[in-house]
Write a protein that holds these residues in place. Sequence first.
Motif, short mmCIF file in Angstrom:
data_model
loop_
_atom_site.label_atom_id
_atom_site.label_comp_id
_atom_site.label_asym_id
_atom_site.label_seq_id
_atom_site.Cartn_x
_atom_site.Cartn_y
_atom_site.Cartn_z
N ASN A 190 0.82 -1.21 0.00
CA ASN A 190 0.00 0.00 0.00
C ASN A 190 0.86 1.26 0.00
OD1 ASN A 190 -2.54 -1.15 -0.10
ND2 ASN A 190 -2.63 -1.42 2.11
N THR A 191 2.00 1.21 0.67
CA THR A 191 2.92 2.36 0.66
C THR A 191 3.43 2.62 -0.74
OG1 THR A 191 3.60 1.89 2.93
CG2 THR A 191 5.05 3.28 1.64
N SER A 212 0.71 4.03 -2.86
CA SER A 212 0.47 5.42 -2.47
C SER A 212 1.53 6.35 -3.07
CB SER A 212 0.47 5.52 -0.94
OG SER A 212 0.16 6.80 -0.52
N LEU A 225 0.30 10.08 -3.25
CA LEU A 225 -0.52 10.28 -2.06
C LEU A 225 0.33 9.99 -0.82
CD1 LEU A 225 -3.67 8.31 -3.20
CD2 LEU A 225 -3.43 10.79 -3.11
N GLU A 278 -0.96 8.66 2.09
CA GLU A 278 -1.87 7.96 2.99
C GLU A 278 -1.23 6.76 3.66
OE1 GLU A 278 -5.59 7.19 1.14
OE2 GLU A 278 -5.78 9.23 0.43
N TRP A 279 -0.24 6.17 3.04
CA TRP A 279 0.45 5.00 3.60
C TRP A 279 1.94 5.33 3.64
CZ3 TRP A 279 -2.26 0.79 5.31
CH2 TRP A 279 -3.59 0.73 4.92
#
Length: 96
Positions: A37-38, A41, A46, A48-49
């Motif tokens: 997810n990182t 992101s 983004l 977010e992670w």
Amino acid sequence: MLRDSLDWWKYGRYLSEAEASSIFDAGKHFLQLYLKNTKLSLRNNLQEWTMRPKFHGLYHLIHFTRSRRVNCRFHHGFVDEDSMSWLKRTYLKAHP
């Protein structure tokens, strides 16, 4: 597999090989998903992670749990870490 590892709070101080492996597998799976997810992101620009420095510590914690078959719940200071943020806020209010 993941559902079984959610019961690690019910495990005793000393773990069976299956219990220790279950905790390690779930922890490693969590780290892999978070890293995925990182990366996603970052690709989408983004924040977010974000990668956390405590990930390294978490890996060592689950690795120790698997190799020594000792439940980290009985030796890690999770509550101590939570109280440090309270102590910091209190100190900053008293000494601006």
